[in-house]
Write a protein that holds these residues in place. Structure first.
Motif, short mmCIF file in Angstrom:
data_model
loop_
_atom_site.label_atom_id
_atom_site.label_comp_id
_atom_site.label_asym_id
_atom_site.label_seq_id
_atom_site.Cartn_x
_atom_site.Cartn_y
_atom_site.Cartn_z
N SER A 1 6.35 2.67 9.25
CA SER A 1 5.45 2.42 9.86
C SER A 1 3.90 1.97 9.32
O SER A 1 2.89 1.45 9.74
CB SER A 1 4.85 4.21 10.28
OG SER A 1 4.28 4.92 9.65
N ASN A 2 4.10 1.91 7.71
CA ASN A 2 3.16 1.75 6.57
C ASN A 2 3.39 0.22 6.98
O ASN A 2 4.03 -0.59 6.33
CB ASN A 2 2.82 1.87 5.73
CG ASN A 2 1.83 2.20 5.20
OD1 ASN A 2 1.39 0.91 5.23
ND2 ASN A 2 1.36 3.42 4.17
N PRO A 3 2.43 -1.28 7.61
CA PRO A 3 2.92 -2.42 7.24
C PRO A 3 3.03 -2.95 5.81
O PRO A 3 3.68 -3.55 5.02
CB PRO A 3 1.45 -3.46 7.45
CG PRO A 3 0.64 -1.46 7.67
CD PRO A 3 1.03 -0.42 7.48
N GLU A 4 2.48 -2.02 4.32
CA GLU A 4 2.45 -2.61 3.33
C GLU A 4 3.69 -2.15 2.53
O GLU A 4 3.80 -2.81 1.26
CB GLU A 4 1.54 -1.86 2.39
CG GLU A 4 1.28 -0.81 2.55
CD GLU A 4 0.18 -0.20 1.36
OE1 GLU A 4 -0.03 -1.15 0.60
OE2 GLU A 4 0.33 0.88 0.80
N GLU A 5 4.14 -1.40 2.66
CA GLU A 5 5.58 -0.66 2.85
C GLU A 5 6.73 -1.59 3.44
O GLU A 5 8.24 -1.31 3.01
CB GLU A 5 5.32 0.66 3.32
CG GLU A 5 5.03 1.87 2.90
CD GLU A 5 5.46 2.69 2.94
OE1 GLU A 5 6.31 3.61 4.24
OE2 GLU A 5 4.40 3.76 2.45
N SER A 6 6.54 -2.95 3.51
CA SER A 6 7.73 -3.49 3.76
C SER A 6 8.58 -4.28 2.81
O SER A 6 9.83 -4.80 3.35
CB SER A 6 7.91 -4.83 5.16
OG SER A 6 6.03 -5.10 3.83
N GLY A 7 7.80 -3.95 1.11
CA GLY A 7 8.49 -4.71 0.22
C GLY A 7 8.29 -3.42 -0.50
O GLY A 7 8.59 -2.06 0.09
N GLY B 1 -3.38 4.10 11.84
CA GLY B 1 -4.02 3.80 12.63
C GLY B 1 -5.49 3.25 12.46
O GLY B 1 -6.14 2.91 12.96
N ARG B 2 -6.05 4.46 11.06
CA ARG B 2 -6.93 4.43 10.90
C ARG B 2 -7.27 4.83 9.45
O ARG B 2 -6.67 4.94 8.38
CB ARG B 2 -7.73 6.00 11.46
CG ARG B 2 -9.57 6.04 10.87
CD ARG B 2 -9.44 7.16 11.15
NE ARG B 2 -11.15 7.79 9.94
CZ ARG B 2 -12.62 7.45 10.47
NH1 ARG B 2 -12.43 6.36 11.68
NH2 ARG B 2 -12.85 7.35 9.65
N VAL B 3 -7.84 2.66 8.54
CA VAL B 3 -7.69 2.82 7.45
C VAL B 3 -9.20 2.49 7.12
O VAL B 3 -9.94 2.26 7.35
CB VAL B 3 -6.86 1.93 7.19
CG1 VAL B 3 -6.58 0.99 5.79
CG2 VAL B 3 -5.28 2.20 7.27
N VAL B 4 -9.40 3.69 6.10
CA VAL B 4 -11.14 3.56 5.25
C VAL B 4 -10.61 3.26 3.60
O VAL B 4 -9.85 4.39 2.83
CB VAL B 4 -11.78 4.69 5.88
CG1 VAL B 4 -13.03 4.29 5.49
CG2 VAL B 4 -11.64 4.72 6.93
N VAL B 5 -11.31 2.02 3.11
CA VAL B 5 -11.01 1.66 2.00
C VAL B 5 -12.25 1.87 1.18
O VAL B 5 -12.69 0.26 2.17
CB VAL B 5 -9.68 0.66 1.93
CG1 VAL B 5 -8.38 1.56 1.99
CG2 VAL B 5 -10.46 -0.20 1.52
N ASP B 6 -12.51 1.60 -0.32
CA ASP B 6 -13.86 1.39 -0.87
C ASP B 6 -13.01 0.51 -1.78
O ASP B 6 -11.76 0.62 -2.70
CB ASP B 6 -14.73 2.61 -1.95
CG ASP B 6 -15.11 3.22 -0.84
OD1 ASP B 6 -15.46 3.22 0.58
OD2 ASP B 6 -14.64 4.77 -0.89
N LEU B 7 -13.92 -0.51 -1.77
CA LEU B 7 -13.13 -1.97 -2.50
C LEU B 7 -14.90 -2.39 -3.42
O LEU B 7 -15.65 -1.77 -3.19
CB LEU B 7 -13.69 -3.18 -1.79
CG LEU B 7 -11.88 -2.62 -0.74
CD1 LEU B 7 -11.82 -3.70 0.15
CD2 LEU B 7 -11.24 -2.90 -1.58
N ARG B 8 -14.40 -3.58 -4.72
CA ARG B 8 -15.86 -4.39 -4.82
C ARG B 8 -15.49 -5.74 -5.24
O ARG B 8 -13.99 -5.80 -4.80
CB ARG B 8 -15.53 -3.82 -6.43
CG ARG B 8 -15.66 -2.85 -7.23
CD ARG B 8 -17.05 -2.50 -7.33
NE ARG B 8 -17.95 -1.08 -7.27
CZ ARG B 8 -19.52 -0.81 -7.70
NH1 ARG B 8 -19.92 -1.23 -6.95
NH2 ARG B 8 -19.36 0.56 -7.79
N PRO B 9 -16.17 -6.19 -4.63
CA PRO B 9 -15.59 -7.82 -4.90
C PRO B 9 -15.12 -8.33 -5.24
O PRO B 9 -14.83 -7.83 -6.68
CB PRO B 9 -17.76 -8.51 -5.08
CG PRO B 9 -18.13 -7.43 -4.20
CD PRO B 9 -17.69 -6.22 -4.89
N LEU B 10 -14.32 -9.44 -5.03
CA LEU B 10 -13.35 -10.38 -5.75
C LEU B 10 -14.68 -10.63 -6.66
O LEU B 10 -13.78 -10.86 -8.37
CB LEU B 10 -12.92 -11.41 -5.08
CG LEU B 10 -11.71 -10.87 -4.01
CD1 LEU B 10 -11.18 -12.31 -3.20
CD2 LEU B 10 -10.54 -9.76 -3.65
#
Length: 435
Positions: free
Chosen positions: A239-245, A258-267
């Motif tokens: 069910s998790n899209p990133e678990e296809s591999g 269906g609810r994703v919240v992540v904290d990131l830094r710029p590339l």
């Protein structure tokens, strides 16, 4: 002895009764006056305010929404922020961020031209608890009132409760001793009885001996034949899209609800911004990978591939074509524009048509970008947008905002609108905070 306790109880009740009545000297608090709903015509100088309502479908109100409702222009939310910044609210909180959700019950002062549903006219209600009326306290103390009668009454109730509990325990113990026969041994002699604690009627008492290990829990109902795995049957898709591999140790996980919240830094490592990405749902026609954490592997196949940021050595990938509608890049104009330009460049390199309304991405656009003077509203102008494409703009209102909300559906998600700047967050959004 039992009759003595009963007499004691009967004697205490009349004595404690008068103590339970508070002194008449304690005055009841006067009701707080409220602004009259009727009266003469209101002059422009009379204050106007808005009380934040309860969340609708789990969504709280924002200054942008209130400005659009009461002032006819959501972009005037800055005026509301300036009027109410750092003012103490009824719950003790303060308005410190113009883009944050508001708490129900907060009272917002409005400009003099505010009209429409929810606008109240008159002095603003008290925003903090009123100071106690010391004159009333002094008069109560001088007449012998105050909190003392309440304390005495409470003490009387406590004594009564203890006496009643003791009497009931003695009555129950007496009945138990009269109705229980002492066991006898083989010779007919009475044996000492170990008194058990009093147990309410109907309560099962566990036996003294217990098994060395607890009994196993009841097993779940047997699975039907359709639930049992069969040899060679394919495993259900994750069910998790990133678990296809294969799952790499240390890879961050994503919520599968269906609810994703992540904290990131710029590339770009030299940028100090902090990015908060929120993805709620996705478009129902999505067939590929809508989002995933990536290491060094190439990007998955996608209509509009973009890496929004990083978390340590992991990159957060999104297919913008999976957005259910508007994608917003929210923050101060400078910071939001900087991040929007960063992923617009990625989209352009992937062959996605980048169209910009006005100066949403700055006065000077990179080569290959298209610029429009006004937001496309009718079908003819929308048909001229390249696909797959992304349409960047600033804050919108009226017919232009309605066109942006329906753009993804009208183009079968071949063109995705992106709003940049001090705008209300959409279901798919990035909040840029300058550090």
């Amino acid at each position: 002895m039992l009759s003595g306790f009963v007499l004691l109880l009967l004697g205490i009740v009349p004595l404690a009764g008068p103590l339970l009545v508070p002194s008449a000297a304690v005055a009841a608090p006067a009701p707080t006056p409220t602004p009259s709903a009727t009266g003469p015509a209101v002059s422009p100088g009379v204050p106007r305010y808005y009380v934040v309502g309860q969340p609708q479908n789990g969504v709280r109100e924002y200054l942008y929404q209130i400005a659009a409702q009461t002032l006819g222009d959501g972009n005037r939310f800055r005026e509301l922020f300036d009027l109410n910044r750092d003012r103490r609210q009824p719950d003790g909180g303060q308005l410190a961020d113009p883009l944050s959700a508001l708490q129900p019950g907060w009272i917002l002062q409005l400009p003099p031209d505010a009209t429409g549903p929810g606008v109240s006219i008159g002095p603003l209600p008290a925003q903090s608890p009123a100071e106690p009326d010391r004159s009333a306290d002094d008069s109560a103390e001088s007449s012998g009132g105050g909190a003392t009668p309440y304390l005495i009454g409470a003490a009387g109730l406590l004594v009564m409760a203890l006496v009643i509990a003791l009497v009931l325990r003695l009555l129950r113990g007496g009945r138990r001793s009269r109705n229980t026969a002492a066991p006898v041994d083989g010779a007919g002699r009475a044996t000492p009885v170990e008194r058990d604690p009093v147990v309410p009627a109907g309560t099962a008492v566990e036996p003294a001996a217990r098994p060395a290990h607890p009994a196993p829990a009841a097993s779940a109902p047997a699975a039907s034949a359709s639930d049992a795995p069969t040899s060679g049957a394919a495993e259900p898709a994750p069910s998790n899209p990133e678990e296809s591999g294969p799952v790499t140790p240390g890879r961050p996980t994503l919520d599968t609800s269906g609810r994703v919240v992540v904290d990131l830094r710029p590339l770009a490592g030299d940028l100090p911004d902090r990015l908060n990405v929120r993805l709620l749902g996705m478009n129902s026609e999505t067939s590929g990978t809508p989002y995933a954490w990536l290491g060094d592997e190439p990007l998955p196949a996608a209509t509009m591939p973009v890496v929004l940021g990083r978390q340590d050595e992991w990159r957060f990938f999104v297919d913008l074509g999976a957005a259910p509608g508007i994608f917003t890049v929210t923050g101060t104009p400078t910071a939001a524009r900087r991040e929007a330009l960063a992923f617009a460049e990625q989209l352009s390199k992937a062959g996605v048509v980048v169209t910009v309304v006005g100066d949403a991405l700055g006065a000077d656009l990179p080569s290959g970008y298209r610029r429009l003077e006004a937001y496309p509203v009718d079908d003819h102008d929308i048909a001229l947008l390249g696909a797959p494409g992304v349409l960047f703009s600033g804050g919108l209102r009226g017919a232009e905002l309605a066109a942006a909300r329906g753009l993804a559906a009208r183009t079968r998600h071949q063109v995705v609108p992106v709003l940049v700047g001090e705008v209300l967050r959409g279901r798919w959004s990035m909040l840029v905070t300058e550090q």
